[in-house]
Design a protein around this motif. Structure first.
Motif, PDB file in Angstrom:
ATOM      1  N   LEU A 149       3.802   0.591  -3.261  1.00 55.15           N
ATOM      2  CA  LEU A 149       3.586  -0.133  -2.014  1.00 55.15           C
ATOM      3  C   LEU A 149       4.310   0.587  -0.895  1.00 55.15           C
ATOM      4  N   GLU A 150       3.677   0.602   0.269  1.00 57.80           N
ATOM      5  CA  GLU A 150       4.296   1.240   1.427  1.00 57.80           C
ATOM      6  C   GLU A 150       3.975   0.443   2.680  1.00 57.80           C
ATOM      7  N   TYR A 151       5.006   0.257   3.488  1.00 64.37           N
ATOM      8  CA  TYR A 151       4.855  -0.378   4.799  1.00 64.37           C
ATOM      9  C   TYR A 151       5.396   0.594   5.823  1.00 64.37           C
ATOM     10  N   ASP A 152       4.525   1.060   6.709  1.00 64.50           N
ATOM     11  CA  ASP A 152       4.906   2.019   7.739  1.00 64.50           C
ATOM     12  C   ASP A 152       4.887   1.302   9.085  1.00 64.50           C
ATOM     13  N   PRO A 153       6.032   1.182   9.745  1.00 66.55           N
ATOM     14  CA  PRO A 153       6.076   0.509  11.043  1.00 66.55           C
ATOM     15  C   PRO A 153       5.135   1.118  12.091  1.00 66.55           C
ATOM     16  N   ALA A 154       4.658   2.342  11.870  1.00 66.25           N
ATOM     17  CA  ALA A 154       3.683   2.936  12.787  1.00 66.25           C
ATOM     18  C   ALA A 154       2.339   2.215  12.689  1.00 66.25           C
ATOM     19  N   ASP A 155       2.106   1.521  11.583  1.00 62.43           N
ATOM     20  CA  ASP A 155       0.916   0.688  11.383  1.00 62.43           C
ATOM     21  C   ASP A 155       1.438  -0.682  10.940  1.00 62.43           C
ATOM     22  N   PRO A 156       2.051  -1.422  11.860  1.00 62.23           N
ATOM     23  CA  PRO A 156       2.886  -2.571  11.501  1.00 62.23           C
ATOM     24  C   PRO A 156       2.165  -3.797  10.942  1.00 62.23           C
ATOM     25  N   PHE A 157       0.857  -3.819  11.011  1.00 65.17           N
ATOM     26  CA  PHE A 157       0.124  -4.972  10.499  1.00 65.17           C
ATOM     27  C   PHE A 157      -0.345  -4.769   9.065  1.00 65.17           C
ATOM     28  N   ALA A 158      -0.161  -3.567   8.511  1.00 62.99           N
ATOM     29  CA  ALA A 158      -0.779  -3.217   7.234  1.00 62.99           C
ATOM     30  C   ALA A 158       0.233  -2.863   6.151  1.00 62.99           C
ATOM     31  N   VAL A 159      -0.203  -3.060   4.920  1.00 66.48           N
ATOM     32  CA  VAL A 159       0.514  -2.620   3.732  1.00 66.48           C
ATOM     33  C   VAL A 159      -0.444  -1.721   2.956  1.00 66.48           C
ATOM     34  N   SER A 160       0.052  -0.602   2.492  1.00 64.00           N
ATOM     35  CA  SER A 160      -0.732   0.308   1.664  1.00 64.00           C
ATOM     36  C   SER A 160      -0.261   0.160   0.224  1.00 64.00           C
ATOM     37  N   VAL A 161      -1.236   0.063  -0.692  1.00 65.57           N
ATOM     38  CA  VAL A 161      -0.903  -0.025  -2.115  1.00 65.57           C
ATOM     39  C   VAL A 161      -1.697   1.047  -2.852  1.00 65.57           C
ATOM     40  N   GLY A 162      -0.996   1.920  -3.535  1.00 68.40           N
ATOM     41  CA  GLY A 162      -1.627   2.959  -4.339  1.00 68.40           C
ATOM     42  C   GLY A 162      -1.525   2.583  -5.806  1.00 68.40           C
ATOM     43  N   TYR A 163      -2.652   2.235  -6.393  1.00 69.08           N
ATOM     44  CA  TYR A 163      -2.697   1.881  -7.813  1.00 69.08           C
ATOM     45  C   TYR A 163      -2.973   3.149  -8.616  1.00 69.08           C
ATOM     46  N   HIS A 164      -2.131   3.424  -9.593  1.00 71.35           N
ATOM     47  CA  HIS A 164      -2.299   4.592 -10.446  1.00 71.35           C
ATOM     48  C   HIS A 164      -3.272   4.229 -11.560  1.00 71.35           C
ATOM     49  N   ALA A 165      -4.464   4.801 -11.477  1.00 72.01           N
ATOM     50  CA  ALA A 165      -5.530   4.481 -12.421  1.00 72.01           C
ATOM     51  C   ALA A 165      -6.099   5.770 -12.989  1.00 72.01           C
ATOM     52  N   GLY A 166      -6.127   5.869 -14.312  1.00 72.66           N
ATOM     53  CA  GLY A 166      -6.619   7.091 -14.916  1.00 72.66           C
ATOM     54  C   GLY A 166      -5.763   8.263 -14.481  1.00 72.66           C
ATOM     55  N   GLY A 167      -6.407   9.304 -13.998  1.00 70.98           N
ATOM     56  CA  GLY A 167      -5.676  10.480 -13.561  1.00 70.98           C
ATOM     57  C   GLY A 167      -5.396  10.518 -12.079  1.00 70.98           C
ATOM     58  N   GLY A 168      -5.732   9.462 -11.357  1.00 69.04           N
ATOM     59  CA  GLY A 168      -5.561   9.489  -9.913  1.00 69.04           C
ATOM     60  C   GLY A 168      -4.931   8.223  -9.369  1.00 69.04           C
ATOM     61  N   VAL A 169      -4.981   8.123  -8.058  1.00 70.16           N
ATOM     62  CA  VAL A 169      -4.429   6.967  -7.355  1.00 70.16           C
ATOM     63  C   VAL A 169      -5.538   6.368  -6.506  1.00 70.16           C
ATOM     64  N   VAL A 170      -5.715   5.078  -6.643  1.00 74.40           N
ATOM     65  CA  VAL A 170      -6.684   4.348  -5.829  1.00 74.40           C
ATOM     66  C   VAL A 170      -5.886   3.595  -4.772  1.00 74.40           C
ATOM     67  N   ARG A 171      -6.127   3.940  -3.500  1.00 73.00           N
ATOM     68  CA  ARG A 171      -5.330   3.386  -2.404  1.00 73.00           C
ATOM     69  C   ARG A 171      -6.109   2.292  -1.675  1.00 73.00           C
ATOM     70  N   TRP A 172      -5.435   1.163  -1.481  1.00 71.47           N
ATOM     71  CA  TRP A 172      -5.988   0.040  -0.727  1.00 71.47           C
ATOM     72  C   TRP A 172      -5.062  -0.247   0.439  1.00 71.47           C
ATOM     73  N   LEU A 173      -5.643  -0.623   1.556  1.00 68.33           N
ATOM     74  CA  LEU A 173      -4.901  -0.977   2.756  1.00 68.33           C
ATOM     75  C   LEU A 173      -5.310  -2.385   3.146  1.00 68.33           C
ATOM     76  N   PHE A 174      -4.333  -3.260   3.276  1.00 66.19           N
ATOM     77  CA  PHE A 174      -4.651  -4.613   3.703  1.00 66.19           C
ATOM     78  C   PHE A 174      -3.501  -5.202   4.503  1.00 66.19           C
ATOM     79  N   GLY A 175      -3.773  -6.317   5.151  1.00 63.82           N
ATOM     80  CA  GLY A 175      -2.823  -6.916   6.075  1.00 63.82           C
ATOM     81  C   GLY A 175      -1.551  -7.404   5.403  1.00 63.82           C
ATOM     82  N   ARG A 176      -0.435  -7.150   6.068  1.00 65.44           N
ATOM     83  CA  ARG A 176       0.849  -7.643   5.574  1.00 65.44           C
ATOM     84  C   ARG A 176       0.824  -9.158   5.507  1.00 65.44           C
ATOM     85  N   ASP A 177       0.183  -9.795   6.496  1.00 72.36           N
ATOM     86  CA  ASP A 177       0.119 -11.257   6.495  1.00 72.36           C
ATOM     87  C   ASP A 177      -0.721 -11.785   5.337  1.00 72.36           C
TER      88      ASP A 177
END
Length: 137
Positions: free
Chosen positions: A30-58
C-alpha cells in the motif's frame, strides 16, 4: 519549521478468498503519496507480477465501518469484524480479498498524520491537473 508530507507505505498480507478453501496469502504493498492526496495505491503480488489498483482513501476508510463503493472497488467489513473485504472487479474477472482491519486502520492513521482529512486540497492543485488534461491529445 513545517515539514513536507511524506509518502506512507505498508505491506499487508491479504487473503484471496477462494471457493471451498482457506484464503490464499497475497502480499499487497500500500502506498499513499501526498502528491495525490485523495488516492491510495495497492500493488497486489499475483503470479510473477504486480497488479496495481488505485482507489480513494475515503473509500478505504469508509469500508472499514460499512459497505462502501459501487464501482470496480468495493470495501466492507467481513462477518468477522476484525477483517475487511476488498472486492476488485475488472473486465478480466474479479477477486475478493480480506485483510486485518487493524492493519488497514493503522495505515490510514499514518496517512492522516501526513495529510489530515479536509486538507487534501492543500497538496493538490486542481487547476494544474486540469491544465495537464487539457494538453493531452
Amino acid at each position: 519549521m513545517e515539514t513536507e508530507p511524506q509518502v506512507v507505505r505498508a505491506t499487508i498480507i491479504f487473503g484471496l478468498r477462494t471457493f471451498g478453501s482457506v484464503p490464499l496469502p497475497v502480499r499487497a504493498d500500500l502506498e499513499y503519496d501526498p502528491a495525490d492526496p485523495f488516492a491510495v495505491s495497492v500493488g497486489y503480488h499475483a503470479g510473477g507480477g504486480v497488479v496495481r489498483w488505485l482507489f480513494g482513501r475515503d473509500l478505504l476508510a469508509d469500508g472499514l465501518l460499512a459497505p462502501a463503493g459501487d464501482g470496480d472497488v468495493q470495501v466492507r467489513p467481513a462477518s468477522d469484524d476484525s477483517r475487511v473485504l476488498v472486492e476488485l472487479n475488472a473486465p478480466d474477472g474479479s477477486a475478493v480479498l480480506e485483510a486485518a482491519a487493524s492493519e488497514l486502520a493503522d495505515f490510514l492513521d499514518r496517512t492522516y498524520d501526513e495529510v489530515p482529512v479536509g486538507f487534501e486540497d492543500r497538496c493538490f492543485d486542481f487547476d494544474e491537473e486540469l491544465a495537464k488534461l487539457a494538453l493531452r491529445d
